[in-house]
Write an enzyme that holds these catalytic residues in place. Structure first.
Site, PDB file in Angstrom:
ATOM      1  N   HIS A 138       0.822  -1.206   0.000  1.00  0.00           N
ATOM      2  CA  HIS A 138       0.000   0.000   0.000  1.00  0.00           C
ATOM      3  C   HIS A 138       0.862   1.265   0.000  1.00  0.00           C
ATOM      4  O   HIS A 138       0.538   2.252  -0.670  1.00  0.00           O
ATOM      5  CB  HIS A 138      -0.922  -0.016   1.222  1.00  0.00           C
ATOM      6  N   GLU A 180       1.917   1.874  -3.450  1.00  0.00           N
ATOM      7  CA  GLU A 180       0.824   2.446  -4.240  1.00  0.00           C
ATOM      8  C   GLU A 180       0.842   3.971  -4.163  1.00  0.00           C
ATOM      9  O   GLU A 180       0.682   4.666  -5.174  1.00  0.00           O
ATOM     10  CB  GLU A 180      -0.508   1.902  -3.744  1.00  0.00           C
ATOM     11  N   HIS A 181       1.062   4.498  -2.971  1.00  0.00           N
ATOM     12  CA  HIS A 181       1.146   5.952  -2.802  1.00  0.00           C
ATOM     13  C   HIS A 181       2.338   6.530  -3.566  1.00  0.00           C
ATOM     14  O   HIS A 181       2.233   7.564  -4.231  1.00  0.00           O
ATOM     15  CB  HIS A 181       1.295   6.297  -1.320  1.00  0.00           C
ATOM     16  N   GLU A 187      -3.944   8.051   7.411  1.00  0.00           N
ATOM     17  CA  GLU A 187      -4.936   7.106   6.885  1.00  0.00           C
ATOM     18  C   GLU A 187      -5.255   6.024   7.923  1.00  0.00           C
ATOM     19  O   GLU A 187      -6.413   5.623   8.092  1.00  0.00           O
ATOM     20  CB  GLU A 187      -4.403   6.478   5.601  1.00  0.00           C
TER      21      GLU A 187
END
Length: 443
Positions: free
Chosen positions: A72, A75-76, A152
């Protein structure tokens, strides 16, 4: 009939027609480029848009404890700049044509996608491909996104209806990778380094692990030319596509109660157990059962919990499938003082179906709902792109829509009773998030 994907290891550069479609619509074609990069397209000639997604066969279950959250995190970072474009230039390129650009990370894969006008498809292919193949993974970007991801995680922790799902996975699968949150933890995110994430990127984002899926008003050969140009310098190696992630040891039920105290106005709960894997033919049967139990306003859970008693605003059941196992769960959010009654009803309804199955009417309604939701969900280019990309990456075959509908229609009451006796009769796991400190819950 659909040929298994393993049988489609055609010579690189040749094109295989997976589904012939009808009158030029719904034609699915597949080409393997050098290095094992797969390109799959589906024609939708009556629309004026196209969606492109690059699917990567890596997700959170591929991580060790030391790099939990790396998929993840990466992904950023792929939005932060490449050798050809800055972060602003990436977003501005798609914004300038009114398109959408985004990504998501799942347990077993990651996807980067864009949806644009059909005339802007070459741009979308170039931008998304550039992100996936040319990310810089710079130290300053890693530090900047570290704060974003920690926010997040904090946002997830502040939203109990989200938190309960991650906590339920941990309760059900324990320390196994499937039990870990996709976001990672505060500790794991703080420990990840640019060197570590860069190594994770270089080792896993290889052509053999990638699928380029495109759906919309397109020509397959033109898409191939755009992809070949966008991947220039990356292709050229020998090799076949990585096989789908199929099979494994599976998982055993992990019965028990996991309580997460939170001073919230609402209690959130999930009651569930191990389901079926994504290649288990019973997934269609479990899908029909799920629709009848908690998939709509006429479902048992909605009627018993909300309509008749007004105990909850949101109540539903769901299933998730992975390579070697799956999840079945019942979710409800209610006032803390009503949680005992809600939990009792959920247990009772699950138990009734485990013992007796469904009625003829529920079977018919469950089939209809599953058919309709699937077909209506495939009305846009993004959903069509997702279907072919995901099927190519993680399934052994790409079923046509008609084949899926036929499998749903073939489900019988005996099938329902069999899968219910197997799945719903398993020991259950309960997870509760709410204002309970020393409260004991029983299964």
């Amino acid at each position: 009939m659909t040929a298994p994907l393993q049988a489609r290891q055609q010579r690189p550069g040749t094109t295989y027609t997976v589904h012939p479609g009808a009158e030029g619509a719904g034609v699915v074609r597949r080409t393997v480029l050098p290095g094992g990069l797969r390109v799959v397209t589906e024609t939708m000639p009556t629309v004026r848009s196209a969606a492109v997604g690059i699917w990567v066969g890596v997700g959170s279950r591929d991580e060790d404890l030391i790099d939990a959250g790396a998929s993840h995190y990466l992904e950023h970072l792929l939005f932060k700049g490449t050798q050809r474009r800055s972060a602003l230039e990436i977003s501005a390129a798609v914004d300038a044509v009114g398109g959408d650009l985004n990504a998501f990370t799942a347990k077993e894969y990651t996807c980067y996608y864009a949806r644009v006008l059909d005339s802007d498809l070459p741009l979308a292919v170039d931008v998304v491909s550039d992100m996936v193949t040319g990310s810089l993974i710079q130290e300053e970007d890693v530090e900047a996104e570290r704060g974003v991801i920690l926010e997040e995680i904090a946002m997830r922790d502040d939203e109990p209806s989200d938190l309960v799902h991650d906590e339920f996975s941990t309760a059900l699968y324990g320390d196994a990778p499937l039990g870990r949150p996709i976001l990672g933890t505060v500790d794991s995110i703080n420990s990840l380094t640019a060197d570590g994430i860069g190594r994770y990127y270089r080792e896993r984002y290889l052509p053999a692990n990638l699928v380029v899926a495109v759906a919309g008003n397109l020509d397959h050969d033109e898409v191939l030319r755009h992809v070949d140009k966008a991947f220039e310098g990356v292709l050229g190696q020998e090799g076949l596509p990585s096989p789908p992630r199929i099979g494994g040891e599976g998982a055993e039920p992990n019965p028990g109660v996991r309580l997460i105290p939170r001073q919230t106005e609402q209690a959130n709960l999930i009651l569930g157990t191990i389901g079926v894997s994504r290649t288990d033919d019973r997934r269609f049967t479990l899908g029909v059962l799920n629709s009848a139990l908690g998939g709509g306003m006429s479902s048992r859970l909605f009627q018993e919990v909300r309509e008749k008693r007004g105990l909850a605003y949101s109540v539903y059941s769901y299933t998730s499938q992975y390579a070697d196992t799956g999840t079945f769960g019942v979710y409800a959010g209610c006032q803390p003082g009503k949680i005992d009654e809600v939990l009792t009803i959920c247990r009772d309804e699950v138990g009734k179906i485990a013992e007796h199955g469904l009625t003829d009417e529920e079977l018919s309604r469950g089939k209809g709902q599953l058919r309709g939701s699937m077909v209506l969900g495939l009305e846009d280019t993004g959903s069509r792109m997702s279907r072919i990309g995901k099927s190519e990456l993680v399934y052994e075959e790409l079923l046509s829509v008609d084949e899926v509908l036929a499998r749903i229609d073939a489900v019988t009451l005996d099938d329902i009773r069999s899968v219910a006796a197997d799945v719903l009769a398993k020991p259950m796991t309960l997870t509760v998030v709410g204002p309970f400190e020393d409260r004991e819950f029983t299964l």
